[in-house]
Write an enzyme that holds these catalytic residues in place. Structure first.
Site, PDB file in Angstrom:
ATOM      1  CB  VAL A   1      -0.969  -0.002   1.210  1.00  0.00           C
ATOM      2  CG1 VAL A   1      -1.937   1.168   1.102  1.00  0.00           C
ATOM      3  CG2 VAL A   1      -1.740  -1.313   1.294  1.00  0.00           C
TER       4      VAL A   1
ATOM      5  CE  LYS B   1      -7.066  -5.173   7.238  1.00  0.00           C
ATOM      6  NZ  LYS B   1      -6.726  -5.140   5.831  1.00  0.00           N
TER       7      LYS B   1
ATOM      8  CD  GLU C   1     -13.413   5.429   2.374  1.00  0.00           C
ATOM      9  OE1 GLU C   1     -13.892   4.299   2.529  1.00  0.00           O
ATOM     10  OE2 GLU C   1     -14.051   6.485   2.545  1.00  0.00           O
TER      11      GLU C   1
ATOM     12  N   GLY D   1     -11.067  -1.661   1.161  1.00  0.00           N
ATOM     13  CA  GLY D   1     -10.038  -1.192   0.227  1.00  0.00           C
ATOM     14  C   GLY D   1     -10.462  -0.029  -0.638  1.00  0.00           C
TER      15      GLY D   1
ATOM     16  CB  ILE E   1     -15.606   0.023  -1.668  1.00  0.00           C
ATOM     17  CG1 ILE E   1     -15.450  -1.220  -2.545  1.00  0.00           C
ATOM     18  CG2 ILE E   1     -17.036   0.530  -1.689  1.00  0.00           C
ATOM     19  CD1 ILE E   1     -16.305  -2.404  -2.092  1.00  0.00           C
TER      20      ILE E   1
ATOM     21  N   GLY F   1      -1.099 -15.793  -3.881  1.00  0.00           N
ATOM     22  CA  GLY F   1      -0.878 -14.562  -3.104  1.00  0.00           C
ATOM     23  C   GLY F   1      -2.164 -13.928  -2.598  1.00  0.00           C
TER      24      GLY F   1
ATOM     25  CE  LYS G   1     -10.803  -5.495   5.767  1.00  0.00           C
ATOM     26  NZ  LYS G   1     -10.662  -6.496   4.693  1.00  0.00           N
TER      27      LYS G   1
HETATM   28  N1  LIG Z   1      -2.329  -5.020   1.113  1.00  0.00           N
HETATM   29  C1  LIG Z   1      -3.605  -4.691   0.992  1.00  0.00           C
HETATM   30  O1  LIG Z   1      -4.242  -4.989  -0.021  1.00  0.00           O
HETATM   31  C2  LIG Z   1      -4.309  -3.934   2.087  1.00  0.00           C
HETATM   32  C3  LIG Z   1      -5.668  -3.621   1.937  1.00  0.00           C
HETATM   33  C4  LIG Z   1      -6.316  -2.864   2.928  1.00  0.00           C
HETATM   34  C5  LIG Z   1      -5.596  -2.479   4.035  1.00  0.00           C
HETATM   35  N2  LIG Z   1      -4.280  -2.829   4.160  1.00  0.00           N
HETATM   36  C6  LIG Z   1      -3.574  -2.377   5.354  1.00  0.00           C
HETATM   37  O2  LIG Z   1      -2.515  -1.530   4.949  1.00  0.00           O
HETATM   38  C7  LIG Z   1      -1.422  -1.653   5.855  1.00  0.00           C
HETATM   39  C8  LIG Z   1      -0.165  -2.009   5.077  1.00  0.00           C
HETATM   40  O3  LIG Z   1      -0.370  -3.225   4.405  1.00  0.00           O
HETATM   41  P1  LIG Z   1       0.619  -3.755   3.266  1.00  0.00           P
HETATM   42  O4  LIG Z   1      -0.087  -4.870   2.596  1.00  0.00           O
HETATM   43  O5  LIG Z   1       1.141  -2.626   2.466  1.00  0.00           O
HETATM   44  O6  LIG Z   1       1.792  -4.366   4.165  1.00  0.00           O
HETATM   45  P2  LIG Z   1       3.253  -4.825   3.696  1.00  0.00           P
HETATM   46  O7  LIG Z   1       3.298  -4.994   2.229  1.00  0.00           O
HETATM   47  O8  LIG Z   1       3.628  -5.958   4.575  1.00  0.00           O
HETATM   48  O9  LIG Z   1       4.152  -3.547   4.067  1.00  0.00           O
HETATM   49  C9  LIG Z   1       4.422  -3.181   5.380  1.00  0.00           C
HETATM   50  C10 LIG Z   1       5.521  -2.148   5.352  1.00  0.00           C
HETATM   51  O10 LIG Z   1       5.772  -1.746   6.694  1.00  0.00           O
HETATM   52  C11 LIG Z   1       7.171  -1.711   6.877  1.00  0.00           C
HETATM   53  N3  LIG Z   1       7.485  -1.969   8.282  1.00  0.00           N
HETATM   54  C12 LIG Z   1       7.269  -3.086   8.984  1.00  0.00           C
HETATM   55  N4  LIG Z   1       7.732  -2.945  10.236  1.00  0.00           N
HETATM   56  C13 LIG Z   1       8.240  -1.706  10.298  1.00  0.00           C
HETATM   57  C14 LIG Z   1       8.882  -0.978  11.325  1.00  0.00           C
HETATM   58  N5  LIG Z   1       9.087  -1.486  12.539  1.00  0.00           N
HETATM   59  N6  LIG Z   1       9.288   0.290  11.048  1.00  0.00           N
HETATM   60  C15 LIG Z   1       9.113   0.821   9.813  1.00  0.00           C
HETATM   61  N7  LIG Z   1       8.501   0.173   8.812  1.00  0.00           N
HETATM   62  C16 LIG Z   1       8.087  -1.086   9.056  1.00  0.00           C
HETATM   63  C17 LIG Z   1       7.747  -2.778   5.976  1.00  0.00           C
HETATM   64  O11 LIG Z   1       9.113  -2.465   5.757  1.00  0.00           O
HETATM   65  P3  LIG Z   1      10.097  -3.243   4.737  1.00  0.00           P
HETATM   66  O12 LIG Z   1       9.434  -3.150   3.378  1.00  0.00           O
HETATM   67  O13 LIG Z   1      11.349  -2.491   4.783  1.00  0.00           O
HETATM   68  O14 LIG Z   1      10.173  -4.640   5.237  1.00  0.00           O
HETATM   69  C18 LIG Z   1       6.842  -2.635   4.763  1.00  0.00           C
HETATM   70  O15 LIG Z   1       7.343  -1.675   3.877  1.00  0.00           O
HETATM   71  C19 LIG Z   1      -1.872  -2.709   6.888  1.00  0.00           C
HETATM   72  O16 LIG Z   1      -2.443  -2.068   7.992  1.00  0.00           O
HETATM   73  C20 LIG Z   1      -2.935  -3.491   6.147  1.00  0.00           C
HETATM   74  O17 LIG Z   1      -3.859  -4.110   6.997  1.00  0.00           O
HETATM   75  C21 LIG Z   1      -3.632  -3.540   3.216  1.00  0.00           C
END
Ligand SMILES: NC(=O)c1ccc[n+]([C@@H]2O[C@H](COP(=O)([O-])OP(=O)(O)OC[C@H]3O[C@@H](n4cnc5c(N)ncnc54)[C@H](OP(=O)(O)O)[C@@H]3O)[C@@H](O)[C@H]2O)c1
Length: 431
Positions: A16, A108, A132, A137, A139, A190, A208
């Site tokens: 994200v 969330k 939001e 996501g 929506i 994935g 949610k």
């Molecule tokens: N993915 C989706 O489709 C989606 C949809 C809706 C909501 N969300 C929400 O969006 C948020 C992010 O999700 P994501 O899928 O983008 O997660 P992700 O791909 O796992 O990315 C998490 C990021 O956080 C960084 N991180 C982890 N620990 C950290 C720390 N201690 N200090 C600084 N940075 C740190 C990671 O760093 P590194 O890259 O350096 O390891 C990575 O860049 C979550 O709350 C998730 O629930 C995600």
């Protein structure tokens, strides 16, 4: 209104975070026109500074500590995209709000567990806490309930809020395959995590739903009030029977308002094929909001993934750039009512029940007697062809009945010698 750039610092550069950087870079002109001011990234933070992420980060100040960035970056808005209900994500959001900075998050879990305290903090500092992307996501469901439906008393909000579960249920139906088999596929593609329990056990949907219920009904977020059941026990047999009966099985989060409280539950649900939500398939999400003026409104779209989730994050940033500031959950924190949980045993509805019975004389009479004793009235029954010596699936649907009566009847039925497996019960939602 100011025309000065809105400065944004992004914590978390995963799916994200990178999606958000891309949109802010690629649509910088569009966003400047829409906001009447530029929106610029000034700082970013992640764990690994050396990883190439497919975007140019060279103009931004790098922080290795997100909580430090929250207070030290040259930024008006801190965007938290790390995830998790505690630890660094929570520390970062708290530090940013305490420092009087706006926060945008997609988290969330954090909102479901600490939303009320964070909303209080945001309000005391006069800053926005926008989320939001945390629900469904791409929506814009928070915006639609908090703003677009502000003239309605909402009576029910329900949705398919987890793309992983919807993908699994859709594939099981389309390909006639079992749960474990399809889950492995979802992991390979994935769509599901290595540890899928948050998704398939309904916890993600519950996070949610707790947020949606707060915005829809003006109550405090109360994750503990959500009764949660996942999809592990859904079998290909149940899915086939559902089709035969004119239903489709979906994992729904449902929050409904009644005189004696708010019922919040996440459970596999049989929805009639005539309902639009029955046709929301694969990784798609949908939210149906029932308002007294608007009637029933369904929004469907991608509930996860880089682009859709970042789209919602950027919309929240744009609101701040435009000077739009709303109470976190639609009304000031002190006006949020305690969420009075209505226990599920007060629920009334129709039910699907699948029994595995040894086919011998008198067995149906015993089942019928258990239903009658607990005032459960049968609407239909399907029995599969008998295989000598084997137990046969028998499916019953009921008229509207009380959940407590249904559970008591199932308890009695489970004790019959002729019942070879625990009975399976799935709630039927009217629409
Ligand atoms: N993915 C989706 O489709 C989606 C949809 C809706 C909501 N969300 C929400 O969006 C948020 C992010 O999700 P994501 O899928 O983008 O997660 P992700 O791909 O796992 O990315 C998490 C990021 O956080 C960084 N991180 C982890 N620990 C950290 C720390 N201690 N200090 C600084 N940075 C740190 C990671 O760093 P590194 O890259 O350096 O390891 C990575 O860049 C979550 O709350 C998730 O629930 C995600």
């Amino acid at each position: 209104m100011t025309h000065a750039p809105l400065k944004v610092a992004i914590a978390g550069l995963g799916t994200v975070g990178v999606g958000t950087v891309k949109i802010l870079q690629q649509h910088a002109d569009l966003i400047r026109m829409r906001c009447g001011r530029p929106v610029v990234i000034t700082a970013v933070c992640s764990r690994d500074q050396n990883r190439h992420r497919g975007v140019d980060l060279s103009n931004y100040q790098w922080f290795s500590d997100a909580a430090e960035m929250a207070t030290q970056a040259n930024a008006d808005v801190i965007v938290e995209l790390i995830g998790g209900s505690s630890g660094i994500a929570k520390n970062t959001v708290e530090a940013a709000l305490a420092a009087g900075r706006h926060v945008v998050t997609a988290n969330k879990a954090l909102l479901a567990h600490h939303g009320l305290a964070l909303a209080k903090l945001a309000e005391s500092k006069g800053v926005s806490l926008n989320y939001e992307a945390a629900v469904a996501g791409g929506i814009p469901v928070i915006k639609s309930i908090r703003e677009g439906l502000a003239g309605n008393a909402v009576t029910r909000v329900q949705g398919i809020l987890n793309g992983t579960c919807n993908y699994i249920l859709t594939t099981m139906r389309q390909e006639g395959r079992g749960f474990d088999d399809v889950l492995k596929d979802a992991q390979r593609l994935g769509y599901a995590e290595a540890d899928p329990s948050f998704d398939i056990d309904g916890v993600d949907t519950a996070h949610k739903l707790a947020i949606l219920a707060s915005v829809a009904f003006g109550v405090e977020v109360n994750f503990n009030a959500v009764q949660v059941e996942g999809i592990r026990h859904i079998s290909a047999t149940d899915i086939q029977f559902a089709e035969e009966l004119g239903y489709r099985i979906k994992l729904l989060g449902v929050a409904s308002m009644s005189l004696d409280g708010i019922e919040q539950s996440v459970h596999p649900t049989m929805v009639p094929l005539s309902a639009p939500i029955a046709h929301v398939e694969g990784v798609f999400n949908a939210v149906v909001t029932d308002g007294d003026a608007v009637d029933s409104l369904m929004q469907e779209g991608r509930g996860a993934g880089e682009g859709p989730t970042a789209s919602a994050v950027v919309a929240d940033i744009v609101d701040i750039a435009r000077g739009i500031h709303l109470p976190t959950f639609g009304v000031p924190v002190e006006k949020l009512k305690p969420s009075q949980a209505r226990p599920m045993n007060l629920h009334t509805g129709a039910y699907y029940v699948r029994l595995m019975l040894v086919d011998q004389p008198g067995v149906f009479a015993d089942v019928a007697a258990a239903l009658r004793d607990h005032k459960v009235s049968m609407e239909s029954m399907i029995q599969r062809v008998r295989e000598p010596g084997e137990s046969v699936p028998v499916v019953i649907t009921t008229h509207i009945t009380s959940e407590s009566g249904m559970l008591a009847a199932l308890d009695a039925i489970a004790k019959l010698d002729t019942v070879t497996e625990p009975p399976r019960m799935i709630r039927i939602e009217s629409a």
